[in-house]
Design a protein around this motif. Sequence first.
Motif, PDB file in Angstrom:
ATOM      1  N   GLU A 154      18.104  -3.680 -12.481  1.00  0.00           N
ATOM      2  CA  GLU A 154      17.390  -4.948 -12.546  1.00  0.00           C
ATOM      3  C   GLU A 154      16.028  -4.864 -11.874  1.00  0.00           C
ATOM      4  OE1 GLU A 154      19.615  -8.387 -11.421  1.00  0.00           O
ATOM      5  OE2 GLU A 154      21.502  -7.568 -12.202  1.00  0.00           O
ATOM      6  N   ALA A 155      15.854  -3.878 -11.020  1.00  0.00           N
ATOM      7  CA  ALA A 155      14.573  -3.701 -10.335  1.00  0.00           C
ATOM      8  C   ALA A 155      14.375  -2.225 -10.033  1.00  0.00           C
ATOM      9  CB  ALA A 155      14.519  -4.518  -9.048  1.00  0.00           C
ATOM     10  N   VAL A 156      13.119  -1.809 -10.040  1.00  0.00           N
ATOM     11  CA  VAL A 156      12.764  -0.423  -9.726  1.00  0.00           C
ATOM     12  C   VAL A 156      11.654  -0.450  -8.690  1.00  0.00           C
ATOM     13  CG1 VAL A 156      11.806   1.740 -10.604  1.00  0.00           C
ATOM     14  CG2 VAL A 156      13.407   0.421 -12.013  1.00  0.00           C
ATOM     15  N   GLU A 157      11.850   0.274  -7.598  1.00  0.00           N
ATOM     16  CA  GLU A 157      10.850   0.385  -6.542  1.00  0.00           C
ATOM     17  C   GLU A 157      10.504   1.864  -6.362  1.00  0.00           C
ATOM     18  OE1 GLU A 157       9.317  -1.813  -4.585  1.00  0.00           O
ATOM     19  OE2 GLU A 157      10.382  -3.697  -4.996  1.00  0.00           O
ATOM     20  N   ILE A 158       9.260   2.225  -6.662  1.00  0.00           N
ATOM     21  CA  ILE A 158       8.770   3.579  -6.448  1.00  0.00           C
ATOM     22  C   ILE A 158       7.802   3.500  -5.278  1.00  0.00           C
ATOM     23  CG2 ILE A 158       7.580   5.574  -7.439  1.00  0.00           C
ATOM     24  CD1 ILE A 158       8.493   4.578 -10.206  1.00  0.00           C
ATOM     25  N   VAL A 159       8.203   4.074  -4.157  1.00  0.00           N
ATOM     26  CA  VAL A 159       7.464   3.887  -2.906  1.00  0.00           C
ATOM     27  C   VAL A 159       6.890   5.214  -2.420  1.00  0.00           C
ATOM     28  CG1 VAL A 159       8.843   1.880  -2.268  1.00  0.00           C
ATOM     29  CG2 VAL A 159       9.585   4.162  -1.550  1.00  0.00           C
ATOM     30  N   SER A 160       5.905   5.127  -1.523  1.00  0.00           N
ATOM     31  CA  SER A 160       5.278   6.339  -0.995  1.00  0.00           C
ATOM     32  C   SER A 160       6.151   7.008   0.064  1.00  0.00           C
ATOM     33  CB  SER A 160       3.908   6.016  -0.407  1.00  0.00           C
ATOM     34  OG  SER A 160       4.027   5.053   0.633  1.00  0.00           O
ATOM     35  N   ASP A 161       6.987   6.246   0.737  1.00  0.00           N
ATOM     36  CA  ASP A 161       7.901   6.793   1.728  1.00  0.00           C
ATOM     37  C   ASP A 161       9.043   5.807   1.916  1.00  0.00           C
ATOM     38  OD1 ASP A 161       8.969   8.549   3.513  1.00  0.00           O
ATOM     39  OD2 ASP A 161       7.422   8.339   5.036  1.00  0.00           O
ATOM     40  N   LYS A 162      10.127   6.274   2.529  1.00  0.00           N
ATOM     41  CA  LYS A 162      11.284   5.420   2.773  1.00  0.00           C
ATOM     42  C   LYS A 162      11.504   5.308   4.270  1.00  0.00           C
ATOM     43  CE  LYS A 162      13.781   6.512  -1.514  1.00  0.00           C
ATOM     44  NZ  LYS A 162      14.984   7.199  -2.068  1.00  0.00           N
ATOM     45  N   THR A 163      11.166   4.162   4.801  1.00  0.00           N
ATOM     46  CA  THR A 163      11.337   3.881   6.228  1.00  0.00           C
ATOM     47  C   THR A 163      12.040   2.538   6.357  1.00  0.00           C
ATOM     48  OG1 THR A 163       9.232   2.713   6.387  1.00  0.00           O
ATOM     49  CG2 THR A 163       9.191   5.103   6.745  1.00  0.00           C
ATOM     50  N   ALA A 164      12.484   2.213   7.571  1.00  0.00           N
ATOM     51  CA  ALA A 164      13.150   0.928   7.789  1.00  0.00           C
ATOM     52  C   ALA A 164      12.255  -0.244   7.400  1.00  0.00           C
ATOM     53  CB  ALA A 164      13.605   0.817   9.247  1.00  0.00           C
ATOM     54  N   PRO A 165      10.968  -0.266   7.769  1.00  0.00           N
ATOM     55  CA  PRO A 165      10.106  -1.371   7.337  1.00  0.00           C
ATOM     56  C   PRO A 165       9.952  -1.460   5.822  1.00  0.00           C
ATOM     57  CG  PRO A 165       9.126  -0.254   9.215  1.00  0.00           C
ATOM     58  CD  PRO A 165      10.278   0.588   8.775  1.00  0.00           C
ATOM     59  N   VAL A 166       9.925  -0.307   5.149  1.00  0.00           N
ATOM     60  CA  VAL A 166       9.832  -0.315   3.677  1.00  0.00           C
ATOM     61  C   VAL A 166      11.076  -0.957   3.080  1.00  0.00           C
ATOM     62  CG1 VAL A 166       9.837   1.146   1.619  1.00  0.00           C
ATOM     63  CG2 VAL A 166       8.248   1.630   3.482  1.00  0.00           C
ATOM     64  N   TYR A 167      12.250  -0.574   3.562  1.00  0.00           N
ATOM     65  CA  TYR A 167      13.483  -1.181   3.046  1.00  0.00           C
ATOM     66  C   TYR A 167      13.544  -2.669   3.383  1.00  0.00           C
ATOM     67  CZ  TYR A 167      15.546   3.301   1.709  1.00  0.00           C
ATOM     68  OH  TYR A 167      15.804   4.503   1.091  1.00  0.00           O
ATOM     69  N   ALA A 168      13.126  -3.033   4.583  1.00  0.00           N
ATOM     70  CA  ALA A 168      13.126  -4.448   4.957  1.00  0.00           C
ATOM     71  C   ALA A 168      12.221  -5.252   4.035  1.00  0.00           C
ATOM     72  CB  ALA A 168      12.682  -4.603   6.413  1.00  0.00           C
ATOM     73  N   ALA A 169      11.075  -4.692   3.676  1.00  0.00           N
ATOM     74  CA  ALA A 169      10.159  -5.374   2.762  1.00  0.00           C
ATOM     75  C   ALA A 169      10.759  -5.510   1.371  1.00  0.00           C
ATOM     76  CB  ALA A 169       8.840  -4.611   2.701  1.00  0.00           C
ATOM     77  N   ILE A 170      11.480  -4.470   0.921  1.00  0.00           N
ATOM     78  CA  ILE A 170      12.150  -4.541  -0.383  1.00  0.00           C
ATOM     79  C   ILE A 170      13.224  -5.624  -0.361  1.00  0.00           C
ATOM     80  CG2 ILE A 170      13.700  -3.294  -1.951  1.00  0.00           C
ATOM     81  CD1 ILE A 170      12.140  -0.747  -1.236  1.00  0.00           C
ATOM     82  N   PHE A 171      14.019  -5.663   0.704  1.00  0.00           N
ATOM     83  CA  PHE A 171      15.043  -6.696   0.818  1.00  0.00           C
ATOM     84  C   PHE A 171      14.416  -8.086   0.752  1.00  0.00           C
ATOM     85  CE2 PHE A 171      17.846  -3.670   3.583  1.00  0.00           C
ATOM     86  CZ  PHE A 171      18.201  -2.977   2.437  1.00  0.00           C
ATOM     87  N   ALA A 172      13.333  -8.280   1.493  1.00  0.00           N
ATOM     88  CA  ALA A 172      12.682  -9.591   1.528  1.00  0.00           C
ATOM     89  C   ALA A 172      12.081  -9.947   0.170  1.00  0.00           C
ATOM     90  CB  ALA A 172      11.598  -9.601   2.602  1.00  0.00           C
ATOM     91  N   ARG A 173      11.457  -8.976  -0.467  1.00  0.00           N
ATOM     92  CA  ARG A 173      10.785  -9.217  -1.741  1.00  0.00           C
ATOM     93  C   ARG A 173      11.770  -9.632  -2.832  1.00  0.00           C
ATOM     94  NH1 ARG A 173       7.616  -5.362  -1.280  1.00  0.00           N
ATOM     95  NH2 ARG A 173       8.773  -3.671  -2.286  1.00  0.00           N
ATOM     96  N   HIS A 174      12.979  -9.109  -2.784  1.00  0.00           N
ATOM     97  CA  HIS A 174      13.969  -9.390  -3.822  1.00  0.00           C
ATOM     98  C   HIS A 174      15.037 -10.382  -3.366  1.00  0.00           C
ATOM     99  CE1 HIS A 174      12.514  -6.307  -6.651  1.00  0.00           C
ATOM    100  NE2 HIS A 174      12.251  -5.584  -5.569  1.00  0.00           N
ATOM    101  N   GLY A 175      14.858 -10.983  -2.212  1.00  0.00           N
ATOM    102  CA  GLY A 175      15.817 -11.965  -1.728  1.00  0.00           C
ATOM    103  C   GLY A 175      17.179 -11.369  -1.442  1.00  0.00           C
ATOM    104  N   ILE A 176      17.205 -10.179  -0.880  1.00  0.00           N
ATOM    105  CA  ILE A 176      18.453  -9.465  -0.630  1.00  0.00           C
ATOM    106  C   ILE A 176      18.894  -9.664   0.820  1.00  0.00           C
ATOM    107  CG2 ILE A 176      19.510  -7.168  -0.496  1.00  0.00           C
ATOM    108  CD1 ILE A 176      17.509  -6.316  -2.701  1.00  0.00           C
TER     109      ILE A 176
END
Length: 233
Positions: free
Chosen positions: A144-166
Amino acid sequence: MPDRWTIAFDADDTLWHNERFFRSTQSRFVELLRDHAGEDHLRERLLAAERRNLGRYGFGVKGFVLSMIETAIEVSAARVPASAIGEIMEMGREMLAHPIELLPGVERAVQALAGEARLMLVTKGDLLDQERKLAQSGLGEMFEAVEIVSDKTAPVYAAIFARHGIIPDQAVMVGNSLKSDVIPVLEAGGWGVHVPFETTWELEQAEAPLAHPRFRQLDNLAGLPAMVAQIGL
Protein backbone atom coordinates in the motif's frame (compact mmCIF):
# COMPACT_ATOMS: atom_id res chain seq x y z
CA MET A 1 -7.62 -5.67 16.78
CA PRO A 2 -8.61 -2.06 17.45
CA ASP A 3 -6.27 -0.66 14.85
CA ARG A 4 -4.84 -2.04 11.66
CA TRP A 5 -1.34 -3.47 11.93
CA THR A 6 1.39 -2.52 9.47
CA ILE A 7 3.99 -4.95 8.21
CA ALA A 8 6.94 -3.35 6.45
CA PHE A 9 9.48 -5.28 4.42
CA ASP A 10 13.03 -4.52 3.46
CA ALA A 11 13.73 -5.34 -0.19
CA ASP A 12 17.30 -6.43 -1.01
CA ASP A 13 18.18 -9.86 0.41
CA THR A 14 14.86 -9.95 2.24
CA LEU A 15 12.50 -10.26 -0.72
CA TRP A 16 14.98 -10.90 -3.52
CA HIS A 17 18.65 -11.65 -4.10
CA ASN A 18 21.04 -8.69 -4.13
CA GLU A 19 24.27 -9.16 -2.15
CA ARG A 20 25.39 -12.01 -4.43
CA PHE A 21 25.71 -9.51 -7.29
CA PHE A 22 27.87 -7.20 -5.18
CA ARG A 23 30.06 -10.13 -4.11
CA SER A 24 30.56 -11.45 -7.64
CA THR A 25 31.31 -7.95 -8.95
CA GLN A 26 33.83 -7.42 -6.16
CA SER A 27 35.58 -10.63 -7.20
CA ARG A 28 35.76 -9.39 -10.79
CA PHE A 29 37.14 -6.09 -9.53
CA VAL A 30 39.86 -7.89 -7.56
CA GLU A 31 40.86 -9.85 -10.65
CA LEU A 32 40.90 -6.70 -12.77
CA LEU A 33 43.30 -4.95 -10.36
CA ARG A 34 45.45 -7.96 -9.43
CA ASP A 35 48.55 -6.45 -11.05
CA HIS A 36 48.34 -3.47 -8.70
CA ALA A 37 47.52 -5.01 -5.30
CA GLY A 38 46.80 -8.29 -3.54
CA GLU A 39 43.26 -9.52 -2.98
CA ASP A 40 43.04 -8.84 0.74
CA HIS A 41 44.47 -5.35 0.34
CA LEU A 42 42.07 -4.54 -2.49
CA ARG A 43 39.06 -5.73 -0.52
CA GLU A 44 40.14 -3.72 2.52
CA ARG A 45 40.67 -0.57 0.47
CA LEU A 46 37.34 -0.97 -1.31
CA LEU A 47 35.46 -1.44 1.96
CA ALA A 48 37.19 1.61 3.38
CA ALA A 49 36.16 3.63 0.32
CA GLU A 50 32.55 2.44 0.63
CA ARG A 51 32.46 3.40 4.31
CA ARG A 52 34.01 6.78 3.54
CA ASN A 53 31.62 7.49 0.68
CA LEU A 54 28.29 6.49 2.23
CA GLY A 55 27.64 10.05 3.33
CA ARG A 56 28.33 11.34 -0.18
CA TYR A 57 26.85 8.72 -2.48
CA GLY A 58 24.48 6.78 -0.26
CA PHE A 59 23.70 3.07 -0.59
CA GLY A 60 23.39 1.17 -3.83
CA VAL A 61 25.11 0.26 -7.06
CA LYS A 62 26.14 3.75 -8.16
CA GLY A 63 27.98 4.49 -4.94
CA PHE A 64 29.62 1.05 -5.15
CA VAL A 65 30.86 1.74 -8.68
CA LEU A 66 32.27 5.13 -7.69
CA SER A 67 34.03 3.51 -4.74
CA MET A 68 35.55 0.88 -7.05
CA ILE A 69 36.82 3.58 -9.40
CA GLU A 70 38.26 5.54 -6.48
CA THR A 71 39.97 2.43 -5.13
CA ALA A 72 41.38 1.54 -8.54
CA ILE A 73 42.95 5.00 -8.85
CA GLU A 74 44.37 4.82 -5.32
CA VAL A 75 45.94 1.35 -5.46
CA SER A 76 47.44 1.99 -8.90
CA ALA A 77 48.88 5.39 -7.93
CA ALA A 78 46.67 6.91 -10.64
CA ARG A 79 48.10 4.59 -13.31
CA VAL A 80 44.97 2.48 -13.84
CA PRO A 81 44.20 2.45 -17.59
CA ALA A 82 41.03 3.98 -18.95
CA SER A 83 40.03 0.56 -20.24
CA ALA A 84 39.88 -0.74 -16.65
CA ILE A 85 37.68 2.19 -15.60
CA GLY A 86 35.44 1.31 -18.55
CA GLU A 87 35.23 -2.29 -17.34
CA ILE A 88 34.25 -1.14 -13.85
CA MET A 89 31.49 1.02 -15.30
CA GLU A 90 30.27 -1.93 -17.36
CA MET A 91 30.14 -4.04 -14.19
CA GLY A 92 27.86 -1.41 -12.71
CA ARG A 93 25.58 -1.40 -15.73
CA GLU A 94 25.28 -5.18 -15.50
CA MET A 95 24.38 -4.93 -11.81
CA LEU A 96 21.68 -2.37 -12.60
CA ALA A 97 20.19 -4.75 -15.18
CA HIS A 98 20.29 -8.07 -13.33
CA PRO A 99 16.99 -9.97 -13.24
CA ILE A 100 14.98 -10.23 -10.03
CA GLU A 101 14.91 -13.58 -8.24
CA LEU A 102 12.60 -13.81 -5.24
CA LEU A 103 13.87 -15.62 -2.18
CA PRO A 104 12.14 -18.87 -1.10
CA GLY A 105 8.77 -18.42 0.57
CA VAL A 106 8.54 -14.70 -0.15
CA GLU A 107 5.62 -14.60 -2.54
CA ARG A 108 3.46 -16.93 -0.44
CA ALA A 109 4.19 -15.04 2.79
CA VAL A 110 3.46 -11.64 1.28
CA GLN A 111 0.23 -12.89 -0.31
CA ALA A 112 -0.89 -14.46 2.98
CA LEU A 113 -0.41 -11.19 4.86
CA ALA A 114 -1.76 -8.83 2.21
CA GLY A 115 -5.35 -9.27 3.35
CA GLU A 116 -4.55 -9.19 7.04
CA ALA A 117 -2.51 -6.01 7.42
CA ARG A 118 -1.28 -2.91 5.64
CA LEU A 119 1.89 -3.91 3.80
CA MET A 120 4.72 -1.47 3.11
CA LEU A 121 8.09 -1.63 1.45
CA VAL A 122 10.83 0.32 3.24
CA THR A 123 14.16 0.12 1.48
CA LYS A 124 17.27 2.16 0.81
CA GLY A 125 19.47 2.46 -2.25
CA ASP A 126 19.30 3.95 -5.72
CA LEU A 127 15.79 5.26 -6.38
CA LEU A 128 15.56 4.15 -10.01
CA ASP A 129 17.14 0.76 -9.31
CA GLN A 130 14.82 0.00 -6.41
CA GLU A 131 11.79 1.07 -8.43
CA ARG A 132 12.94 -1.20 -11.27
CA LYS A 133 13.39 -4.19 -8.98
CA LEU A 134 10.02 -3.70 -7.33
CA ALA A 135 8.29 -3.46 -10.72
CA GLN A 136 9.97 -6.65 -11.92
CA SER A 137 9.33 -8.55 -8.71
CA GLY A 138 5.59 -8.92 -9.30
CA LEU A 139 4.94 -7.87 -5.69
CA GLY A 140 4.30 -4.18 -6.25
CA GLU A 141 0.50 -4.28 -6.09
CA MET A 142 0.59 -5.91 -2.66
CA PHE A 143 2.20 -2.91 -0.99
CA GLU A 144 0.00 0.00 0.00
CA ALA A 145 3.01 2.27 0.42
CA VAL A 146 6.63 2.32 -0.71
CA GLU A 147 9.37 4.29 1.05
CA ILE A 148 12.80 4.48 -0.61
CA VAL A 149 15.06 6.27 1.84
CA SER A 150 18.70 7.35 1.92
CA ASP A 151 19.31 5.58 5.24
CA LYS A 152 17.41 3.68 7.92
CA THR A 153 17.62 5.22 11.37
CA ALA A 154 15.21 5.53 14.29
CA PRO A 155 14.21 9.10 13.28
CA VAL A 156 13.60 7.93 9.70
CA TYR A 157 11.29 5.15 10.89
CA ALA A 158 9.55 7.52 13.31
CA ALA A 159 8.91 9.93 10.43
CA ILE A 160 7.51 7.10 8.29
CA PHE A 161 5.21 6.03 11.12
CA ALA A 162 3.98 9.60 11.57
CA ARG A 163 3.55 10.22 7.84
CA HIS A 164 1.36 7.14 7.40
CA GLY A 165 -0.53 7.37 10.69
CA ILE A 166 1.06 4.19 12.03
CA ILE A 167 1.01 3.30 15.73
CA PRO A 168 4.62 2.20 16.37
CA ASP A 169 3.86 -0.80 18.58
CA GLN A 170 1.50 -2.07 15.89
CA ALA A 171 4.18 -1.95 13.22
CA VAL A 172 6.45 -4.83 12.24
CA MET A 173 9.60 -4.32 10.18
CA VAL A 174 11.04 -7.41 8.50
CA GLY A 175 14.54 -7.52 7.08
CA ASN A 176 17.92 -9.19 6.83
CA SER A 177 19.94 -6.36 8.40
CA LEU A 178 20.05 -6.02 12.16
CA LYS A 179 21.66 -2.61 11.81
CA SER A 180 19.12 -1.15 9.37
CA ASP A 181 15.92 -3.20 9.62
CA VAL A 182 15.73 -4.20 13.28
CA ILE A 183 17.60 -2.09 15.81
CA PRO A 184 16.39 1.38 14.66
CA VAL A 185 12.80 0.12 14.43
CA LEU A 186 12.95 -1.13 17.99
CA GLU A 187 14.28 2.28 19.02
CA ALA A 188 11.33 3.89 17.23
CA GLY A 189 8.85 1.74 19.16
CA GLY A 190 8.07 -0.94 16.58
CA TRP A 191 8.68 -4.67 16.26
CA GLY A 192 11.84 -5.89 14.51
CA VAL A 193 11.95 -9.25 12.75
CA HIS A 194 15.35 -10.44 11.60
CA VAL A 195 15.46 -12.89 8.70
CA PRO A 196 19.18 -13.64 8.20
CA PHE A 197 20.54 -13.92 4.69
CA GLU A 198 23.40 -16.17 3.60
CA THR A 199 25.81 -13.22 3.44
CA THR A 200 25.74 -9.81 5.09
CA TRP A 201 27.66 -6.75 3.96
CA GLU A 202 30.28 -5.85 6.55
CA LEU A 203 28.81 -2.37 7.05
CA GLU A 204 25.40 -3.86 7.93
CA GLN A 205 26.56 -6.17 10.70
CA ALA A 206 25.47 -5.66 14.32
CA GLU A 207 24.76 -7.62 17.47
CA ALA A 208 21.29 -9.12 17.78
CA PRO A 209 19.21 -7.47 20.54
CA LEU A 210 18.15 -10.86 21.90
CA ALA A 211 16.78 -9.53 25.18
CA HIS A 212 14.49 -6.97 23.59
CA PRO A 213 10.80 -7.91 24.04
CA ARG A 214 9.87 -6.76 20.52
CA PHE A 215 12.68 -8.61 18.73
CA ARG A 216 11.99 -11.76 16.75
CA GLN A 217 14.06 -13.92 14.41
CA LEU A 218 13.05 -16.29 11.62
CA ASP A 219 14.98 -18.64 9.37
CA ASN A 220 12.96 -17.52 6.36
CA LEU A 221 9.80 -15.62 5.47
CA ALA A 222 7.66 -18.76 5.32
CA GLY A 223 7.17 -18.52 9.09
CA LEU A 224 6.22 -14.85 9.12
CA PRO A 225 2.39 -15.18 8.98
CA ALA A 226 2.36 -17.45 12.04
CA MET A 227 4.81 -15.24 13.90
CA VAL A 228 2.87 -12.02 13.42
CA ALA A 229 -0.28 -13.84 14.51
CA GLN A 230 1.47 -14.72 17.77
CA ILE A 231 2.31 -11.11 18.55
CA GLY A 232 -1.27 -10.00 18.10
CA LEU A 233 -2.08 -9.28 14.47
